[in-house]
Design a protein around this motif. Sequence first.
Motif, PDB file in Angstrom:
ATOM      1  N   THR A  92      22.477   9.715  -4.566  1.00  0.00           N
ATOM      2  CA  THR A  92      22.664   8.911  -5.782  1.00  0.00           C
ATOM      3  C   THR A  92      22.331   9.836  -6.996  1.00  0.00           C
ATOM      4  O   THR A  92      21.127  10.056  -7.379  1.00  0.00           O
ATOM      5  N   ASP A 140      22.420  10.725 -11.152  1.00  0.00           N
ATOM      6  CA  ASP A 140      21.745   9.947 -12.309  1.00  0.00           C
ATOM      7  C   ASP A 140      22.827   9.190 -13.119  1.00  0.00           C
ATOM      8  O   ASP A 140      22.403   8.136 -14.199  1.00  0.00           O
ATOM      9  N   ASP A 178      24.582   6.994 -11.471  1.00  0.00           N
ATOM     10  CA  ASP A 178      24.551   5.958 -10.646  1.00  0.00           C
ATOM     11  C   ASP A 178      25.724   6.171  -9.542  1.00  0.00           C
ATOM     12  O   ASP A 178      26.183   5.198  -9.070  1.00  0.00           O
ATOM     13  N   GLU A 181      12.023  18.612  -9.456  1.00  0.00           N
ATOM     14  CA  GLU A 181      13.109  17.491  -9.518  1.00  0.00           C
ATOM     15  C   GLU A 181      14.239  18.077  -8.915  1.00  0.00           C
ATOM     16  O   GLU A 181      14.593  19.070  -9.176  1.00  0.00           O
ATOM     17  N   TYR A 195      18.221  18.522  -8.623  1.00  0.00           N
ATOM     18  CA  TYR A 195      19.623  18.348  -9.430  1.00  0.00           C
ATOM     19  C   TYR A 195      20.843  19.019  -8.317  1.00  0.00           C
ATOM     20  O   TYR A 195      20.495  19.669  -7.558  1.00  0.00           O
ATOM     21  N   TYR A 232      23.758  17.099 -12.381  1.00  0.00           N
ATOM     22  CA  TYR A 232      23.191  15.673 -12.291  1.00  0.00           C
ATOM     23  C   TYR A 232      21.847  15.591 -11.766  1.00  0.00           C
ATOM     24  O   TYR A 232      21.767  16.349 -11.032  1.00  0.00           O
ATOM     25  N   LYS A 233      21.098  14.796 -12.209  1.00  0.00           N
ATOM     26  CA  LYS A 233      20.056  14.554 -11.314  1.00  0.00           C
ATOM     27  C   LYS A 233      20.029  13.872 -10.167  1.00  0.00           C
ATOM     28  O   LYS A 233      20.752  12.957 -10.214  1.00  0.00           O
ATOM     29  N   LYS A 276      18.842  10.949  -7.786  1.00  0.00           N
ATOM     30  CA  LYS A 276      17.879   9.878  -8.065  1.00  0.00           C
ATOM     31  C   LYS A 276      17.337   9.539  -6.523  1.00  0.00           C
ATOM     32  O   LYS A 276      16.182   9.342  -6.275  1.00  0.00           O
ATOM     33  N   LYS A 277      18.261   9.475  -5.557  1.00  0.00           N
ATOM     34  CA  LYS A 277      17.780   9.111  -4.603  1.00  0.00           C
ATOM     35  C   LYS A 277      18.796   9.828  -3.541  1.00  0.00           C
ATOM     36  O   LYS A 277      19.702  10.121  -3.594  1.00  0.00           O
TER      37      LYS A 277
END
Lengths: 87, 646
Positions: free
Chosen positions: A8, A10, A12, A55, A57, B437-438, B440-441
Amino acid sequence: MSANSVITLDNDRNCLLLEKVEFENENYFMSVYLNEDEEPTDEYIVFKEVLEDNEKYVEEVVDARILSNLLELFTTKTKEFVENNLP
Amino acid sequence: MMDEELKKNIDEKNEEILKKVRNIKILSLGFTKDDPNREKYIEAEKNGTFDAVLDDLETLKNETTYDHVNVEELLSFINKYNELINNVQNVTLQDAYFNRRIGSVEFKASFDNVKASFSFVEGYLVTKREVADSELLLQRYDSLRKKAKHKMSLINLGRKDNGDVLSELDLDYRDAAEKELEEVEKLYKNEKIAYEERVKRLEILKESLSNLDVNELCNEMFGELNKLSASYRTLEMASPELRDELGAAIDATRDALVGFRTNIIMPSKKVEDLAKSIGLKKVSVSKKELEQTIEAKQKELEELKNELHKLEEQKLESKIEEPIQPTEPTSEPENKEIKNLYDLANEVQRLNPDIKMSFENGTLTVENVDDLSTLKLPAGFNYNENLGINNKVDDLTPYMSLPTSKKVRALDTEPTPVKEESNTEELDEPKKEGKRYKVKKTRKAILAPYVYSTLAYGCLGAICAMGASVGMAPVLPVALVGAGIGAIGQKIYNSMAASGLVDKEHAKERETDETFQEKTWTMASLSGIASAVKKKSKELFDILRGNRKKEEPKKEEVPVLEPHKEEPALEENFDKRLDENLEEEKVNTAEDEVVKQQVASVVDETLSNSQSQVSEENNKNQEFEDYADQLRAWLEMNQEETKGGR
């Protein structure tokens, strides 16, 4: 990150990672965006895995040289899979 | 002045300012240093806990109504308390039966103790009010006295002007004025005596009151009230209702006392204990005197700040006066005055003109910089991960801290120069970067072979199209890869056709009718198919395969390819984009033409195969139709179940 997983982003959006290859010490994924019903769309994309400050990416690959090399690697891998797994 | 000496002076001045700020804070909280407890003060300062405790004191003071047991609060409570006590008394008085009982004597004794508890404090407060009233009255009489004197002086002035001769009217007027002055003087004199007496009495009461432990007094009162509360239940009274009324009155009095102790006394005691722990005590001067002291201290503080400012200016001037290397004239002017984070951000940008920065919501975002510590910063500032760009010297000195972050990647796709790492010609071109893009999941996905294969096949086609749009053609062994993708497509189709998964019924419409809508291979349906294949149809496939091998031993030699629904579009797109790209870049070399022809031939071949082989497949695989129909029917049923499940 590994193939056969859904990430998923960022924004969304969900993305299904189909295949992973390594090229010039970087990991790349052949992937397809999923729609709201979690079904694959016709929007395909190649991502580079980036790990920064602990993190994760993904970065869209648009560089022609990298794409051409990745295309070869992905084609080989897919061919192998198809030959070994489809009846 | 030498630099070192200047620096020393600045440090000393800073130290002095800090001490002054702290003293003002202590005073404004109503405390002062307690000399007998000086050791505690020094110890707290040495441990570095002094300022933390002082902050706690400030918070506690702001959170509570604490003000050295505020006199008005106390008076308000006493009034309420007296009222409640009178309620108790009224209830008992109206019951003649109760008053005649012997048991009532003990109750009355406790009651008198409770009533008298605050009479001492009450006396002080009443006297204090009398003094205040008397002072006002005295001021009023003084004013009247001055007016009468003024009137008399005017009359005397008139007499001088008229050569000491006054008319009868003037004489009457003068007599009245003299009488008025005499009366006012008398009133003033009497009031002054009364005022002085009251002030003396107040001083005595105040001295006594200063030794009063209000907390102790409250505890005693609680004891008496508890006695009342216990005894009233056994009292003989005219009616149970009256006894309940008495109980309610006693409870209300006790509640008021609890409230007073919780809200007024306890915080006050807590604050005082806390202050004592760092060697402070309550100020003994009046509020007005305290305010004057604070004001004077603040003036001293301002002077100190001005002195510090002058010293800093001197320091700055001495720096500017330093000779500049003639060979390296700096293009960076001296630091501008930095008053806030905005100034600081601007200054950092000025010192780093080649780096893109943005200042938003109090944070400086720096783009395309790997290491923020390499930024050029204003004098006295440095960078660390926790404080960002800051000029922190120590924990006590106020400092500025600008949160600074690296931008993960500039959203615009400006080319980033590639480092000289490779010998290939292609690497000399700037490496293009796409959006980042990061993630998230991440979660696992179960992909059945058919799902994977069809999606991967689609993706390979899409990469071709992407490559064509970004100029991949000149560096791509297109024919080779194209052939590889074609083989994959064939294999997938062969496999699906063999398994009866291909919709051959609409082959003609698919070719001729542009509006024909292909059945969508959704995730659900593909998953259904795949799981069905995996779980329940393995045997069927084995049979199908076995039959096919028997009937058609040279299956692989007959290419069977029906394009996936995306396939024509992708290939068309690929061809079109390749053309456009080639035209745009004017790559009209013979090699490119060959490559283009190779691609076109692969595409044409694939398309023609797909068209011809649909009918071929229909004829050749007729014998499998029964099996395929069975399988299709079963899969549809399974698909329905899957959809229903979702």
